[in-house]
Design a protein around this motif. Structure first.
Motif, PDB file in Angstrom:
ATOM      1  N   LEU A  40       1.855   4.817 -16.521  1.00  0.00           N
ATOM      2  CA  LEU A  40       2.202   3.396 -16.411  1.00  0.00           C
ATOM      3  C   LEU A  40       2.701   3.080 -15.003  1.00  0.00           C
ATOM      4  CD1 LEU A  40       2.407   0.897 -18.241  1.00  0.00           C
ATOM      5  CD2 LEU A  40       4.825   1.381 -18.457  1.00  0.00           C
ATOM      6  N   VAL A  41       3.585   3.921 -14.494  1.00  0.00           N
ATOM      7  CA  VAL A  41       4.092   3.701 -13.141  1.00  0.00           C
ATOM      8  C   VAL A  41       2.966   3.871 -12.128  1.00  0.00           C
ATOM      9  CG1 VAL A  41       5.643   4.619 -11.391  1.00  0.00           C
ATOM     10  CG2 VAL A  41       6.456   4.293 -13.711  1.00  0.00           C
ATOM     11  N   SER A  42       2.099   4.853 -12.360  1.00  0.00           N
ATOM     12  CA  SER A  42       0.947   5.022 -11.472  1.00  0.00           C
ATOM     13  C   SER A  42       0.095   3.763 -11.462  1.00  0.00           C
ATOM     14  CB  SER A  42       0.083   6.192 -11.921  1.00  0.00           C
ATOM     15  OG  SER A  42       0.802   7.366 -11.890  1.00  0.00           O
ATOM     16  N   LEU A 101       4.233   5.667  -5.261  1.00  0.00           N
ATOM     17  CA  LEU A 101       4.409   5.762  -6.715  1.00  0.00           C
ATOM     18  C   LEU A 101       3.368   6.693  -7.322  1.00  0.00           C
ATOM     19  CD1 LEU A 101       5.189   2.158  -7.963  1.00  0.00           C
ATOM     20  CD2 LEU A 101       6.713   4.075  -7.684  1.00  0.00           C
ATOM     21  N   VAL A 102       2.108   6.493  -6.906  1.00  0.00           N
ATOM     22  CA  VAL A 102       1.039   7.307  -7.484  1.00  0.00           C
ATOM     23  C   VAL A 102       1.255   8.782  -7.158  1.00  0.00           C
ATOM     24  CG1 VAL A 102      -1.418   7.799  -7.322  1.00  0.00           C
ATOM     25  CG2 VAL A 102      -0.638   5.445  -7.505  1.00  0.00           C
ATOM     26  N   MET A 151       4.267  10.325  -9.003  1.00  0.00           N
ATOM     27  CA  MET A 151       4.006  10.598 -10.415  1.00  0.00           C
ATOM     28  C   MET A 151       3.153  11.845 -10.568  1.00  0.00           C
ATOM     29  SD  MET A 151       5.315   8.793 -12.658  1.00  0.00           S
ATOM     30  CE  MET A 151       6.874   8.545 -11.923  1.00  0.00           C
ATOM     31  N   LEU A 198       5.510   7.240 -19.275  1.00  0.00           N
ATOM     32  CA  LEU A 198       5.975   6.466 -18.128  1.00  0.00           C
ATOM     33  C   LEU A 198       5.139   6.777 -16.884  1.00  0.00           C
ATOM     34  CD1 LEU A 198       8.193   4.477 -17.281  1.00  0.00           C
ATOM     35  CD2 LEU A 198       9.557   6.427 -16.570  1.00  0.00           C
ATOM     36  N   ALA A 199       4.662   8.024 -16.768  1.00  0.00           N
ATOM     37  CA  ALA A 199       3.967   8.446 -15.545  1.00  0.00           C
ATOM     38  C   ALA A 199       2.683   7.646 -15.292  1.00  0.00           C
ATOM     39  CB  ALA A 199       3.689   9.939 -15.595  1.00  0.00           C
ATOM     40  N   PHE A 236      -2.394 -10.518 -10.659  1.00  0.00           N
ATOM     41  CA  PHE A 236      -1.237 -10.249 -11.503  1.00  0.00           C
ATOM     42  C   PHE A 236      -1.146 -11.249 -12.648  1.00  0.00           C
ATOM     43  CE2 PHE A 236       3.294 -11.263 -12.217  1.00  0.00           C
ATOM     44  CZ  PHE A 236       3.589 -10.140 -12.948  1.00  0.00           C
ATOM     45  N   MET A 247       0.835  -1.194   0.000  1.00  0.00           N
ATOM     46  CA  MET A 247       0.000   0.000   0.000  1.00  0.00           C
ATOM     47  C   MET A 247       0.873   1.249   0.000  1.00  0.00           C
ATOM     48  SD  MET A 247      -3.172   1.142   0.342  1.00  0.00           S
ATOM     49  CE  MET A 247      -4.293   0.070   1.219  1.00  0.00           C
ATOM     50  N   PHE A 259      -0.383  -2.181  -6.757  1.00  0.00           N
ATOM     51  CA  PHE A 259       0.138  -2.492  -5.412  1.00  0.00           C
ATOM     52  C   PHE A 259      -0.911  -2.193  -4.347  1.00  0.00           C
ATOM     53  CE2 PHE A 259       5.032  -2.125  -6.056  1.00  0.00           C
ATOM     54  CZ  PHE A 259       4.976  -3.241  -6.845  1.00  0.00           C
ATOM     55  N   VAL A 260      -1.552  -1.033  -4.484  1.00  0.00           N
ATOM     56  CA  VAL A 260      -2.555  -0.643  -3.483  1.00  0.00           C
ATOM     57  C   VAL A 260      -3.691  -1.666  -3.469  1.00  0.00           C
ATOM     58  CG1 VAL A 260      -4.257   1.102  -2.882  1.00  0.00           C
ATOM     59  CG2 VAL A 260      -1.982   1.802  -3.607  1.00  0.00           C
ATOM     60  N   ILE A 293      -1.117   0.828 -20.486  1.00  0.00           N
ATOM     61  CA  ILE A 293      -1.207  -0.556 -20.036  1.00  0.00           C
ATOM     62  C   ILE A 293      -1.681  -0.480 -18.600  1.00  0.00           C
ATOM     63  CG2 ILE A 293       0.003  -2.704 -19.591  1.00  0.00           C
ATOM     64  CD1 ILE A 293       2.034  -1.987 -21.610  1.00  0.00           C
ATOM     65  N   ILE A 296       1.076   0.747 -11.954  1.00  0.00           N
ATOM     66  CA  ILE A 296       1.751  -0.248 -11.114  1.00  0.00           C
ATOM     67  C   ILE A 296       1.495   0.070  -9.648  1.00  0.00           C
ATOM     68  CG2 ILE A 296       4.001  -1.168 -10.450  1.00  0.00           C
ATOM     69  CD1 ILE A 296       4.934  -0.776 -13.298  1.00  0.00           C
ATOM     70  N   GLY A 297       1.538   1.372  -9.314  1.00  0.00           N
ATOM     71  CA  GLY A 297       1.265   1.792  -7.939  1.00  0.00           C
ATOM     72  C   GLY A 297      -0.137   1.409  -7.501  1.00  0.00           C
ATOM     73  N   VAL A 298      -1.116   1.681  -8.368  1.00  0.00           N
ATOM     74  CA  VAL A 298      -2.503   1.339  -8.040  1.00  0.00           C
ATOM     75  C   VAL A 298      -2.634  -0.172  -7.866  1.00  0.00           C
ATOM     76  CG1 VAL A 298      -4.874   1.346  -8.890  1.00  0.00           C
ATOM     77  CG2 VAL A 298      -3.447   3.345  -9.211  1.00  0.00           C
ATOM     78  N   MET A 337      -3.561  -4.724  -4.391  1.00  0.00           N
ATOM     79  CA  MET A 337      -3.098  -5.999  -3.845  1.00  0.00           C
ATOM     80  C   MET A 337      -3.087  -5.963  -2.330  1.00  0.00           C
ATOM     81  SD  MET A 337      -0.171  -7.458  -6.271  1.00  0.00           S
ATOM     82  CE  MET A 337       0.794  -8.508  -5.282  1.00  0.00           C
ATOM     83  N   GLY A 363       2.781   1.605  -3.272  1.00  0.00           N
ATOM     84  CA  GLY A 363       1.814   1.943  -4.320  1.00  0.00           C
ATOM     85  C   GLY A 363       1.429   3.398  -4.244  1.00  0.00           C
ATOM     86  N   PHE A 379      -1.952  -1.733 -15.575  1.00  0.00           N
ATOM     87  CA  PHE A 379      -1.463  -2.845 -14.770  1.00  0.00           C
ATOM     88  C   PHE A 379      -2.397  -3.179 -13.619  1.00  0.00           C
ATOM     89  CE2 PHE A 379       2.782  -2.548 -16.657  1.00  0.00           C
ATOM     90  CZ  PHE A 379       3.047  -3.897 -16.753  1.00  0.00           C
TER      91      PHE A 379
END
Lengths: 360, 314
Positions: free
Chosen positions: B116-118, A336-337, A340, B113-114, B242, A330, B124-125, B48, B120-122, B127, A333, B50
């Motif tokens: 896309l990385v976000s 990262l969000v 960005m 990239l921004a 995933f 969490m 994670f959240v 993408i 991946i972050g979402v 998950m 994640g 994710f």
């Protein structure tokens, strides 16, 4: 100019601190007893992650290509080391040759992976690296006869300390046992981290480093200037893979076994990528800061905080949501969000326009 | 060897092969639902997503919780399934749209990239939410449908009630989606936005609304997939998003990303490859096979199976 000097001073101060930390008598023991957790052992892992992150930074930071499978090369390095050292194989090489061979093996595979991907655009490239990472993990797990599968290859012997180093190390108060004294691995891994750091700093200022940056900023313009984009990408991928393989070799040596293949999965690649994003893509110092924050949370803060909660009876029933270590996805994640959104160049953004490094 | 009441086949090998194909087909249909969410979002905002696989995972947990509650109240499996099929897509659709509004919307003009990385972050959240929702161990999804072979026993073939359920739910949804995109005005606006967002905006299309609608629809499809997956596979866990998401995304790429029939075709191919590889080569290598195919396709035909033929990218 003055901010540059300040940065340099701060960097040197941190470096001095990191080097002297284990030498101050009792400091680590004191912190460990305060936190109720052995932390000295975690530092080498953090340094190794630092090498891995710097490796990924070569591809993602310098050339701007998204690479989602760096953990695979880390794993390849670790398993090459395993094969070359453990008793069931006839090789049983020493530490340095193993390190070199592991680096080469990972670099070779990195180069091979790169050849078909050169034509691909951004997202597709990311996917191929991701797919390659998953195939590697599957292969490492399934080829049990070679890699030991989930049983791992062990034990991997620690490096032999050369006689010349014995005396100075002992005079610093280090014992000569790799298992009892965490400081041997601490300095070994720190040494390699610094080596990679300096190597990449020089590389950044070289012709090749500048070419990579040119490629990242504008591929069309760069190729018009006579740069060979395919060759540059190939070099970046190969170098990143090789460094990651080296990190993997160190990791396996530190862990005394190859660890389970599933450790080298997408999650690890993502974690390392988060370190880059968090700290600042393309900036070596920033990348290391990112590693320290992410790995520091994972290895130091969360376990220490959990132990503290446990000791003070604040989590009597061992509830998951009262454990910091359960929240790391969490937190990464959200980091990262938010990163960005509000500071997309990271905590320590790379300085633009001073790629020659000497600045104005 | 076999009786004559059912279909008669020459050998047990053929029966085995057909059974594997049926499994592959139903798996493929399932992936198709998830793949559509990827492909539609990619077609419109070139992201993408994710987090889509993990949205699907959260949908499974939502369906599980809801199903448990409704089952306890009514005691009727049919009502439970119906309610799950209604509520889970709504939950996933709004969650997906919410993520778009709060996270991706601000990054529309940022470098690629921004977002896309976000994403991946979402992911994670999501998950982490799934980890707390369902625990770290896999949990069982209640078998609300009695697993029964619909074909005559002596034919040696397996086509079970849950296989039928997968086909019965997914086929109409996909046909409906195709009709929606082809002939409604919102569908037209989607295709226009996918081709050229700026031009679409100049033609008076509210691009942000179209994107929100795309996320809604993609999320709803993932929600339907969650319920079906739970009922068919019967085990769910916080890490399932995933892997399944990746299969689905591979399917979308295989079919030509942005292309709706392509995603369905790609998903069926992936499902087939997965079950054939599990049966004839080695189940442990099935995942690797899927990605070998992905890489091969990307290298030799980056536009996917149907990508080049149709120019529309919804």
């Amino acid at each position: 100019m003055s901010s540059g000097v300040l940065r340099k001073l701060a960097g040197l101060l941190v470096l001095a601190l990191v080097i002297t930390y284990p030498l101050i008598p009792g400091l680590n023991d004191k912190i460990e007893s305060m936190l109720g957790k052995k932390i000295g052992d975690s530092f080498p892992t953090i340094f190794i992650y630092g090498i891995l992150a710097l490796a990924l930074n070569v591809v993602v930071g310098y050339t701007g290509l998204l690479h989602l499978g760096i953990a695979a090369f880390f794993g390849i390095g670790a398993f090459t080391t395993g094969i070359l050292t453990v008793g069931q194989y006839p090789f049983q090489f020493g530490f340095l040759p193993v390190l070199v061979v592991s680096t080469m093996a990972a670099a070779l595979l990195g180069g091979i992976l790169c050849v078909p991907t050169l034509r691909l655009r951004g997202d597709y490239l990311a996917l191929v690296t991701l797919g390659f990472g998953l195939i590697t993990v599957t292969a490492l797990r399934n080829l049990q006869e070679i890699t030991g599968g989930m049983q791992t290859l062990n034990p991997i012997p620690p490096p032999k300390i050369p006689e010349i180093l014995r005396c100075p190390l002992e005079s610093l108060g280090l014992t000569m046992s790799w298992t009892e004294d965490y400081r041997l691995f601490y300095y070994l891994t720190l040494g390699y981290l610094l080596l990679v750091f300096v190597f990449l700093r020089n590389l950044e200022h070289s012709r090749l480093g500048r070419a990579w940056v040119a490629l990242r900023e504008d591929e069309l313009a760069a190729t018009c200037m006579g740069l060979n984009a395919a060759r540059l990408k190939l070099l970046a991928f190969t170098l990143a893979a090789g460094l990651a393989g080296m990190a993997g070799s160190l990791y396996a040596t530190k862990m005394t076994n190859t660890t389970e293949p599933t450790r080298f999965d997408f999650q690890l690649s993502c974690t390392i990528l988060s370190c880059l994003i968090l700290g600042g893509l393309g900036n070596r110092t920033g990348v290391l800061l990112g590693v320290f924050l992410v790995a520091g949370y994972d290895f130091l803060f969360a376990p220490a905080a959990d132990a503290w909660l446990q000791r003070n009876d604040m989590n009597p029933n061992d509830k998951g949501y009262l454990k910091f270590s359960m929240w790391n996805l969490m937190i990464f994640g959200l980091a990262l969000v938010l990163m960005m959104r509000f500071r997309s160049s990271g905590l320590l953004p790379k300085r633009r326009g001073t790629t020659t490094g000497k600045g104005a | 060897m076999t009786g004559l009441t059912g279909l008669v086949f020459a050998s047990a090998d053929t029966q085995f092969f057909i059974n594997i194909c049926i499994t592959g087909l139903t798996t493929g249909f399932l992936y198709a639902l998830i793949a559509l969410g990827y492909t539609m979002v990619y077609g419109i905002v070139e992201l993408i997503n994710f987090a889509h696989g993990d949205l699907f995972m959260l949908g499974c947990f939502f369906a599980l919780t809801l199903g448990g509650a409704v089952m306890a109240l009514t005691g009727s499996p049919m009502a439970t399934i119906a309610l799950m099929l209604l509520a889970t897509p709504v939950f996933c659709a709004f969650l997906n749209m919410l993520v778009d509004l709060t996270v991706y919307k601000a990054l529309r003009t940022a470098p690629k990239l921004a977002p896309l990385v976000s994403a991946i972050g979402v992911s994670f959240v999501f998950m982490n939410i799934g980890l707390f929702w369902g625990g770290s161990q896999d949990v069982n999804f209640p078998g609300l449908i009695e697993e029964r072979n619909l074909l005559a026993e002596d034919s040696g073939l397996q086509f079970t009630t849950t296989d039928l359920l997968v086909i019965l739910v997914t086929a109409p949804v996909m046909i409906g989606l195709t009709i929606f995109v082809k002939s409604t005005s919102l569908g037209k606006a989607m295709r226009a936005t996918a081709q050229n967002p700026v031009a679409a905006q100049l033609m008076g299309i509210n691009v942000n609304r179209v994107i929100a609608a795309t996320f809604l629809i993609g999320g709803a499809l993932a929600g339907i997939a969650s319920v079906i997956y739970g009922l068919k596979i019967k085990t769910i866990g916080y890490q399932m998003g995933f892997q399944n998401g990746l299969y689905a995304f591979t399917a979308a790429v295989l079919g030509g990303i942005g292309n709706i029939p392509g995603a369905v075709l790609g998903a069926i191919v992936i499902g087939m490859v997965y079950s054939l590889a599990s049966a004839y080569i080695d189940a442990r290598w099935a995942t690797a096979m899927v990605f070998v195919i992905l890489i091969t396709i990307l290298v030799f035909r980056p536009t996917g199976l149907l990508g080049a033929r149709t120019r529309e990218k919804v």
